[in-house]
Design a protein around this motif. Structure first.
Motif: not given
Length: 246
Positions: A45-50, A195-196, A215-216
């Motif tokens: 889910r890199i959409y959500c983090s980037t 930290v998650c 995926v942060c």
């Protein structure tokens, strides 16, 4: 977050609008949907983090909370709210099939972010055509809800309410690359779980719920023994782990 914010203020039709998943669903832009499905199947889910600007705003609120409250604001693993996720996705799709986009637009992260920027930045800068009491009220409620939820529970909105996050989570379960814990190196210090902000790391069985992981890389940054990594597949221990009761 800066680029789409500037585009919203300037009234510029940025590429970020065409990249949004709900917009693609409403307009029938199959290319965008296929693109994000493939990206998520490879990278998670890199959409959500980037790409999602509301997600970035959530991270800012979460980071501010941790800075102010320090150790008092540790995260912990929480089971997925599966029924809640299914409910909001079902509501969004049911309304879209009837031709109504109002409620889905309230749940869509990009639409919510755009509404906040237009009402609290665009209108004060002179774009009075965007102003309406109802839109301002909805934008204010959005800010309060997102800030409060992110302050206490990080990405809980992404992983419980947002239909886009839920849809991406289905594909992310099967992602080629994923955050994984090496059980042979893990010392159970709990730093990754602490930290998650997706609260998806379980140290009971050393697993990461990839359907909720955005995926942060916060977890990989704090691991003192390099036991948690972004890799293909899951680590298989060379020596079988002891089973309970044996």
């Amino acid at each position: 977050m800066t680029v789409p914010t500037w585009a919203l203020i300037a009234g510029y039709e940025s590429v970020f609008v065409r990249m949004q998943i709900l917009a693609a669903l409403l307009s029938g832009a199959a290319v965008c949907l296929v693109f994000w499905a493939l990206v998520t199947l490879v990278y998670g889910r890199i959409y959500c983090s980037t790409v999602c600007p509301l997600g970035t705003a959530m991270d800012c609120a979460s980071a501010l909370s941790r800075t102010i409250r320090r150790k008092k604001r540790d995260y912990r693993y929480r089971p997925p709210l599966t029924k809640t996720r299914i409910f909001f996705v079902g509501v969004a799709f049911a309304l879209m099939l009837t031709g109504s986009a109002a409620i889905p637009a309230l749940l869509d992260p990009y639409s919510a972010y755009a509404r906040v920027i237009q009402q609290f930045v665009g209108v004060p800068l002179g774009d009075s055509a965007l102003f309406s009491l109802s839109a301002t009220g909805i934008a204010a409620a959005t800010v309060l809800i997102v800030a409060a939820a992110s302050w206490k529970h990080g990405r809980i909105i992404c992983n419980s309410i947002c239909p886009v996050g839920t849809l991406l989570g289905v594909a992310a379960r099967h992602a080629v690359l994923r955050i994984d814990i090496n059980t042979e190196l893990c010392i159970n210090c709990g730093e990754c779980q602490r930290v998650c902000k997706s609260e998806c790391i379980s140290l009971t069985d050393h697993t990461v719920d990839t359907s909720r992981c955005v995926v942060c890389f916060d977890c990989t940054a704090v691991c003192p023994n390099a036991a948690i990594n972004y890799r293909v597949g899951r680590h298989r221990p060379r020596t079988p782990l002891p089973q309970p009761g044996k």
